[in-house]
Design an enzyme around this catalytic site. Structure first.
Site, PDB file in Angstrom:
ATOM      1  N   ASP A 136      -1.178  -1.160   5.783  1.00 48.24           N
ATOM      2  CA  ASP A 136      -1.117  -0.610   7.138  1.00 48.24           C
ATOM      3  C   ASP A 136      -2.041  -1.375   8.077  1.00 48.24           C
ATOM      4  O   ASP A 136      -3.090  -1.889   7.659  1.00 48.24           O
ATOM      5  CB  ASP A 136      -1.530   0.869   7.139  1.00 48.24           C
ATOM      6  CG  ASP A 136      -0.527   1.746   6.399  1.00 48.24           C
ATOM      7  OD1 ASP A 136       0.601   1.278   6.175  1.00 48.24           O
ATOM      8  OD2 ASP A 136      -0.890   2.887   6.038  1.00 48.24           O
TER       9      ASP A 136
ATOM     10  N   ASP B 246      -8.153   1.569   7.121  1.00 48.33           N
ATOM     11  CA  ASP B 246      -7.940   1.727   5.679  1.00 48.33           C
ATOM     12  C   ASP B 246      -7.149   0.553   5.108  1.00 48.33           C
ATOM     13  O   ASP B 246      -7.436   0.062   4.013  1.00 48.33           O
ATOM     14  CB  ASP B 246      -7.187   3.037   5.392  1.00 48.33           C
ATOM     15  CG  ASP B 246      -8.102   4.252   5.491  1.00 48.33           C
ATOM     16  OD1 ASP B 246      -9.330   4.059   5.448  1.00 48.33           O
ATOM     17  OD2 ASP B 246      -7.589   5.376   5.620  1.00 48.33           O
TER      18      ASP B 246
ATOM     19  N   GLU C 286       0.838  -1.199   0.000  1.00 45.87           N
ATOM     20  CA  GLU C 286       0.000   0.000   0.000  1.00 45.87           C
ATOM     21  C   GLU C 286       0.874   1.251   0.000  1.00 45.87           C
ATOM     22  O   GLU C 286       1.621   1.499   0.949  1.00 45.87           O
ATOM     23  CB  GLU C 286      -0.895  -0.026   1.242  1.00 45.87           C
ATOM     24  CG  GLU C 286      -1.705   1.241   1.463  1.00 45.87           C
ATOM     25  CD  GLU C 286      -2.395   1.268   2.819  1.00 45.87           C
ATOM     26  OE1 GLU C 286      -3.066   2.268   3.108  1.00 45.87           O
ATOM     27  OE2 GLU C 286      -2.256   0.296   3.586  1.00 45.87           O
TER      28      GLU C 286
ATOM     29  N   ASP D 203      -4.391  -0.666  10.014  1.00 49.51           N
ATOM     30  CA  ASP D 203      -5.497   0.193  10.449  1.00 49.51           C
ATOM     31  C   ASP D 203      -6.726  -0.117   9.600  1.00 49.51           C
ATOM     32  O   ASP D 203      -6.714  -1.041   8.786  1.00 49.51           O
ATOM     33  CB  ASP D 203      -5.114   1.677  10.330  1.00 49.51           C
ATOM     34  CG  ASP D 203      -4.708   2.075   8.906  1.00 49.51           C
ATOM     35  OD1 ASP D 203      -4.958   1.280   7.961  1.00 49.51           O
ATOM     36  OD2 ASP D 203      -4.149   3.168   8.727  1.00 49.51           O
TER      37      ASP D 203
END
Length: 656
Positions: free
Chosen positions: A518, A522, A438, A520
């Protein structure tokens, strides 16, 4: 290399070197040979083997209720109201029939066609295998007003079968409780969601049976244990409605048949929706045949033959002026087909592909008759289906042009790779890994921190196309999707394959494809978008065991010269407990919000180094459930998605 095959020991190689594994020792020595693997999948397979015995009793007409309980200590109890395993003396084995069933591989009533006409159980190893892989197992049998019991440790009986009490007159059945061996399995904690999906599936596939699933580890607000009851009066007809519930139906009807052809019971339910995927779920004796087989071939042949004939007779094809292909009739199709075969022959990579030739003709005939009757009786709905087929053909032609454009650029002799791809030097796919990373920032760190010999990096910009909501050819118009396809060396609809949507992975360039995002919300969304792409366009990659998700750490905790990476909140708490008496006094915690916050050395050490990293392998444990979850999470209907997230937000681990 094994010891007895080393050059120095050749002269000493004799009968004494040959090890004979007695009884269930073979199962404990090579557990993966018997249950598939020793991770989460194999752990849950133990439950399926025990439940399959109860289902066999139900198929034979002797069982109506099955109770599955996850106990507080992660042991499992399965109880049914079948006939109960026989406890009388087995002449050949010179012991109780119950002990034979529990301690001898391939022993049981399913091998006697007089006892069971058909039986489930994917590997056919049965409850004795579960016994072998459990530290402790207790069996209770209820027969003739009496309760019988035997206990085992690692498959070995602790005492002969004995009578331990009485039960109500007419009460029959078997209760099995087992504790999986933590020295064999890499995980021993059962997931409610996985068992929930399989019990729901079994209830749909065996209408009239009641299956209760209870989790004694979780208490509801009223103090009761978490529990669900699965029961279906309409069988696969109800199943296909459930699977289609996250889509927009094209027609409200379910085209349904329940018949027997050539001695083979066949049940099938068909719906159409406004989407662009074909979702066909097939079962043989309750086993999900994820690789298809002769029953699916018979189904597809009948569908194409009958719908094409109807479309031609209605002049719909003349007006449209498009050439119809078999796959056009299956776009937006969602179907469940369940057959019962006395002696199934399984083949394929995971032994989940039906090979019995006689089943193809039986299914072809049954589906053909039912579909012909439906189309004749429902002309309005038939026209809607045919119009959808014409639309699919038009889109397929557009998709072919887009796909050919991609494949003209695809890797041939090492050329035509995406510009952003930092390839590895090795050309051996078995040792090569591709990281889908990402963002450019994390991609830069990954390129610097990787092992250039076998690790390739492909940075992805932002969120890729949600293919769940897009027509098939739209994916090939997306740069990010094209980059992934080109980098992998995958082609579609080549070598004369009649299905232009089938991915050909024969020239797959990397045997490990690792999604690295990541830690998280997202990042999780991007994980799901990429998994959806593979599940819908390239399921062969998942089936081949090639897709993984990287696990970056959430924290770096330090006290003085001591520092550790913590991948979960629990690990962080453990660090604080160990070095700070549970408080944060003197402990420095660095929270990683993204991969880009780590320097190349840290990224290698925590997330990319094969010696220290943690990878989650993506596999399709339950195809129907995966289908439902992907269409629900990535589709247009907000309500079920919100409900799912609210229920699973704290502990969801969506592993398709």
């Amino acid at each position: 290399m094994s010891e007895e095959l080393t050059p120095n020991s050749g002269s000493n190689y004799s009968a004494s070197n040959i090890q004979v594994l007695e009884g269930l020792e073979a199962v404990r020595k090579r557990p993966a040979m018997y249950i598939g693997d020793i991770s989460e999948k194999g752990l849950h397979h133990l439950v399926y083997e025990v439940v399959d015995n109860s289902i066999d009793e139900a198929l034979a007409g002797y069982c109506t209720h099955i109770e599955v309980t996850i106990n507080e200590d992660n042991s499992i109890t399965v109880q049914d109201n079948g006939r109960g395993i026989p406890v009388d003396f087995h002449e050949k084995e010179k012991k109780s029939a119950l002990e034979v069933v529990m301690t001898v591989l391939h022993a049981g009533g399913k091998f006697d066609k007089g006892s069971y006409k058909v039986s489930g159980g994917l590997h056919g190893v049965g409850v004795s295998c579960v016994n072998a892989l459990s530290t402790h197992m207790t069996t209770n049998v209820f027969r003739g007003g009496k309760v019988y019991q035997q206990e085992y440790e690692c498959g070995k009986p602790l005492y002969p079968v004995k009578e331990v009490g009485t039960c109500a007159p007419g009460m029959t059945g078997t209760r099995q409780t087992f504790w999986p061996d933590g020295n064999i399995f890499t995980v021993t904690e059962y997931k409610y969601s996985i068992l929930q999906a399989r019990m729901r599936e079994l209830a749909y596939l065996n209408k009239g049976i009641t299956i209760t699933l209870t989790d004694k580890r979780v208490k509801e607000e009223d103090g009761s244990f978490k529990q669900e009851v699965f029961h279906s009066e309409e069988g696969v007809k109800e199943f296909v409605r459930f699977l289609n519930s996250t889509n927009t139906p094209l027609i409200d009807d379910v085209i349904y048949l329940n018949t027997e052809k050539q001695g083979i019971p066949i049940e099938c339910a068909i719906m159409y929706n406004t989407g662009f995927r074909e979702n066909l779920h097939s079962y043989v004796n309750n086993i999900n045949t994820i690789e298809g087989g002769t029953h699916e071939a018979g189904f597809r042949t009948a569908l194409t033959r009958v719908l094409k004939k109807y479309a031609e007779e209605s002049k719909a094809l003349e007006k449209a002026k498009v050439e119809i292909s078999g796959e056009d009739f299956r776009e937006g199709l969602i179907a469940v087909i369940s057959v019962k075969v006395a002696e199934p022959q399984f083949e394929g990579q995971t032994k989940t592909k039906l090979g019995n030739n006689e089943v193809s003709g039986a299914v072809n005939q049954a589906v053909g008759e039912a579909l012909t009757y439906y189309l004749e009786e429902h002309p309005k709905e038939a026209k809607v289906i045919v119009d959808k087929v014409v639309l699919a053909a038009t889109a397929r032609i557009a998709a072919r042009k887009a796909r050919e454009s991609v494949q003209r650029k695809s890797p041939m002799g090492g050329g035509g790779l995406p510009g952003k791809l930092a390839d590895c030097s090795s050309r051996n796919p078995e040792e090569c890994e591709l990281f889908l990373v990402e963002g450019d920032s994390a991609g830069g760190s990954a390129k610097q921190g990787r092992s250039r010999q076998f690790q390739a990096i492909l940075p992805l910009r932002g969120k890729i196309l949600n293919v769940e909501k897009a027509m098939w050819h739209k994916a090939f118009e997306s740069d990010e999707v094209n980059n992934i396809i080109q980098a992998l060396g995958i082609r579609f609809g080549v070598d004369g394959d009649e299905d232009s949507k089938k991915a050909n992975i024969d020239k797959l360039r990397y045997y490990k494809i690792i999604i690295m995002t990541d830690a998280d919300v997202d990042g999780s969304h991007i994980d799901t978008l990429i998994m959806t792409l593979f599940y819908r366009y390239m399921p062969e990659v998942i089936q081949g065991g090639h897709l993984y998700i990287a696990t970056p750490p959430l924290y770096k905790c330090s006290k003085g010269k001591i520092s550790e990476y913590c991948y979960t909140d629990e690990e962080r708490q453990a660090f604080m407990q160990k070095y700070g008496d549970g408080s944060e006094n003197g402990i420095h915690t660095q929270r990683y919000k993204g991969l880009g916050e780590m320097n190349p050395e840290q990224l290698w050490e925590t997330t990319m180094n094969p010696e220290t990293r943690m990878l989650k392998q993506v596999h399709i444990e339950n195809a129907a459930e995966a289908d439902y979850i992907f269409s629900m999470l990535m589709g247009d209907d907000v309500a079920p998605r919100r409900e799912f997230i609210e229920k699973n937000a704290t502990y969801a681990n969506i592993d398709a």
